[in-house]
Write a protein that holds these residues in place. Sequence first.
Motif, PDB file in Angstrom:
ATOM      1  N   UNK A 172      22.730  40.970  58.750  1.00  0.00           N
ATOM      2  CA  UNK A 172      22.187  39.972  57.847  1.00  0.00           C
ATOM      3  C   UNK A 172      20.953  39.639  57.713  1.00  0.00           C
ATOM      4  N   UNK A 173      20.224  40.095  58.770  1.00  0.00           N
ATOM      5  CA  UNK A 173      18.641  39.974  59.018  1.00  0.00           C
ATOM      6  C   UNK A 173      18.114  41.022  58.371  1.00  0.00           C
ATOM      7  N   UNK A 174      18.522  42.188  58.192  1.00  0.00           N
ATOM      8  CA  UNK A 174      17.891  43.181  57.451  1.00  0.00           C
ATOM      9  C   UNK A 174      18.016  43.202  56.113  1.00  0.00           C
ATOM     10  N   UNK A 175      19.391  42.599  55.571  1.00  0.00           N
ATOM     11  CA  UNK A 175      19.321  42.434  54.205  1.00  0.00           C
ATOM     12  C   UNK A 175      18.332  41.342  53.695  1.00  0.00           C
ATOM     13  N   UNK A 176      18.235  40.308  54.677  1.00  0.00           N
ATOM     14  CA  UNK A 176      17.430  39.182  54.021  1.00  0.00           C
ATOM     15  C   UNK A 176      15.708  39.749  54.131  1.00  0.00           C
ATOM     16  N   UNK A 177      15.485  40.779  55.009  1.00  0.00           N
ATOM     17  CA  UNK A 177      14.144  41.133  54.834  1.00  0.00           C
ATOM     18  C   UNK A 177      14.052  42.063  53.456  1.00  0.00           C
ATOM     19  N   UNK A 178      15.230  42.793  53.227  1.00  0.00           N
ATOM     20  CA  UNK A 178      15.024  43.443  52.023  1.00  0.00           C
ATOM     21  C   UNK A 178      14.698  42.395  50.541  1.00  0.00           C
TER      22      UNK A 178
END
Length: 228
Positions: free
Chosen positions: A100-106
């Motif tokens: 979820x954090x990775x998708x939010x960064x993108x």
Amino acid sequence: MARSERLLTLLQTLRRYRRPVSGATLAEETGVSLRTLYRDIASLQTQGAMIEGEPGIGYVLKPGFMLPPMMFSQDEIEALVLGSRWVARATDSRLAAAGADALAKIAAVLPAEMREAVDQAAVVVATRRITEDKADLSLMRKAIRTERMVQLTYGDVNGAISTRRIWPFALGYFDNARIIMAWCELRQDFRHFRADRIVDFAVLEARYPRRRITLAREWHAREGMVHD
């Protein structure tokens, strides 16, 4: 196809090849004429892409060139969202949070219209966990990354409890179970261990004597793997 999407497709195609690939092959795979392909290669080179080669010899993309994430296509955005949602439903809590954090960064660096596409992606994950793991798989992943031996207290399909010392090298996520792939010292062979049957485990200080990548290659070469 928009020019920006066409250039991104060409870059992604080049990344699949480690050796020079002909212009005709690239044109066929990207769905453009050879003349358009040559123009697109020249355009990418002016933008800083390290594409080496020439007509009649072939082209290769040297590592290091990245396009901004705003170049994601709609299909790529949906793939990222689907992957993040699957990780949230099918893996342990730490890995789910990381997804979820990775998708939010993108999403944070995408243009507004693409951030909206992330929020409204029409992809759904139906997978639900059938079993719960007693083991902390984040510790197992760390053992795999650092090539550490693991001491297991494990129950087989009949409920018999045994103690195993294993060399874990991969962790598989399936709809109804998580599987640790490992070399088992007791069996002197590769074995699969279901995470929901692990009663307890400890990561040992000792590193196993063979490299993880070597174990993985040997395992992939094997057929008819045995489950414990």
